[in-house]
Design a protein around this motif. Structure first.
Motif, short mmCIF file in Angstrom:
data_model
loop_
_atom_site.label_atom_id
_atom_site.label_comp_id
_atom_site.label_asym_id
_atom_site.label_seq_id
_atom_site.Cartn_x
_atom_site.Cartn_y
_atom_site.Cartn_z
N ASN A 9 52.81 36.49 44.35
CA ASN A 9 52.07 36.34 45.60
C ASN A 9 51.61 34.91 45.80
O ASN A 9 51.59 34.40 46.92
N LEU A 13 52.70 32.88 49.00
CA LEU A 13 51.61 32.47 49.86
C LEU A 13 51.69 30.98 50.13
O LEU A 13 51.52 30.53 51.26
N ILE A 16 54.51 30.34 52.60
CA ILE A 16 54.21 30.80 53.95
C ILE A 16 53.16 29.93 54.61
O ILE A 16 53.24 29.60 55.79
N GLN A 110 48.11 40.49 63.75
CA GLN A 110 47.95 39.62 62.58
C GLN A 110 49.01 40.04 61.55
O GLN A 110 48.91 41.11 60.94
N GLY A 112 51.79 39.81 58.31
CA GLY A 112 51.81 39.46 56.89
C GLY A 112 53.12 39.91 56.28
O GLY A 112 54.01 40.43 56.96
N ILE A 113 53.25 39.72 54.99
CA ILE A 113 54.42 40.16 54.24
C ILE A 113 53.95 40.81 52.95
O ILE A 113 53.14 40.22 52.22
N ARG A 114 54.41 42.02 52.70
CA ARG A 114 54.11 42.70 51.44
C ARG A 114 55.32 42.56 50.51
O ARG A 114 56.46 42.74 50.95
N THR A 147 54.29 43.20 57.64
CA THR A 147 53.10 44.03 57.84
C THR A 147 52.32 43.54 59.05
O THR A 147 52.46 42.39 59.47
N TYR A 148 51.48 44.43 59.60
CA TYR A 148 50.51 44.02 60.62
C TYR A 148 49.16 44.63 60.28
O TYR A 148 49.07 45.71 59.69
N GLN A 149 48.12 43.90 60.63
CA GLN A 149 46.76 44.32 60.31
C GLN A 149 46.29 45.40 61.27
O GLN A 149 46.49 45.31 62.48
N SER A 154 40.29 45.76 59.02
CA SER A 154 40.98 44.54 58.58
C SER A 154 41.48 44.64 57.14
O SER A 154 42.24 43.78 56.69
N HIS A 157 46.76 47.04 56.05
CA HIS A 157 47.93 46.34 56.57
C HIS A 157 49.12 47.30 56.53
O HIS A 157 49.52 47.76 55.46
#
Length: 231
Positions: A9, A13, A16, A110, A112-114, A147-149, A154, A157
């Protein structure tokens, strides 16, 4: 596995956070893309990184404590690293943003990436792993899911597939629901997820992308790594 999760991660991170989009790419996005976020300049964005001693400590923890437990057979250790080209990662992130821009919402998602862990099958002679070496069999790998929040929480995700959005612009169909749908699974359509099986892109001298090629040194072991000198 906590150690490898932290390292993985942290690396992604960093990639990104410092990855800025290309304005030429934004120009190709549909007009309906608003209110998508503009290209962000991260020049002043703080980023602490990690120290050499800490990197060595957590890598050593994984290699000495976790990796031996994952040995595939005598003398055949599991992988302790995985590699992706930067352009392949940028391509993945850009496609997530582009597809999201097709579904404008008053409250921009918002994203993201898992990162999930996976393990290749014993038999590598099947269409899902075409092009990968037989030596990858039974080795653990990674795959990434957009992903989205959750708008109401919050801390939540949702995994989703931008290529199979659903009917609500502000709430893409959760990937878990799609995977429980026998019709969707039976159709066996490609999803906008990312793994080592993806083609690796590189930029040529004139800035254009070269033809995609498969780099068979993506995973180590079995491949040879020229990394932090920790192996």
């Amino acid at each position: 596995m906590k150690n490898v999760l932290f390292v993985t991660n942290a690396i992604f991170l960093g990639v990104i956070l410092f990855m800025s989009c290309n304005k030429a790419d934004l120009a190709t996005a549909p007009v309906a893309a608003q209110p998508c976020n503009p290209c962000t300049d991260h020049t002043t964005t703080p980023f602490a990184g990690i120290t050499p001693s800490f990197a060595k400590k957590i890598f050593t923890n994984y290699k000495t404590l976790n990796q031996p437990l994952l040995q595939i057979s005598e003398g055949n250790p599991d992988a302790n690293s995985i590699w992706f080209s930067l352009e392949s990662l940028k391509n993945f992130i850009w496609k997530i943003e582009k597809e999201t821009c097709k579904h404008p919402c008053p409250n921009p998602l918002q994203l993201g990436i898992r990162i999930y862990y996976g393990r290749y099958p014993v038999n590598m002679n099947n269409p899902d792993v075409t092009g990968l070496p037989d030596t990858y069999a039974q080795h653990h790998t990674l795959f990434m899911v957009p992903t989205y929040q959750d708008l109401g929480n919050s801390n939540v995700h949702w995994d989703f597939d931008p290529w199979h959005w659903g009917t609500d612009n502000c709430k893409p169909a959760p990937l878990g629901d799609l995977m429980k749908n026998p019709t969707f699974v039976a159709a066996n359509k490609s999803m906008l997820l990312f793994s080592i099986k993806e083609n690796q892109y590189f930029k040529s001298a004139d800035g254009t992308l070269t033809q995609p090629v498969m780099n068979h040194g993506d995973m180590s072991p079995p491949g040879t790594i020229v990394g932090m000198g920790l192996n």
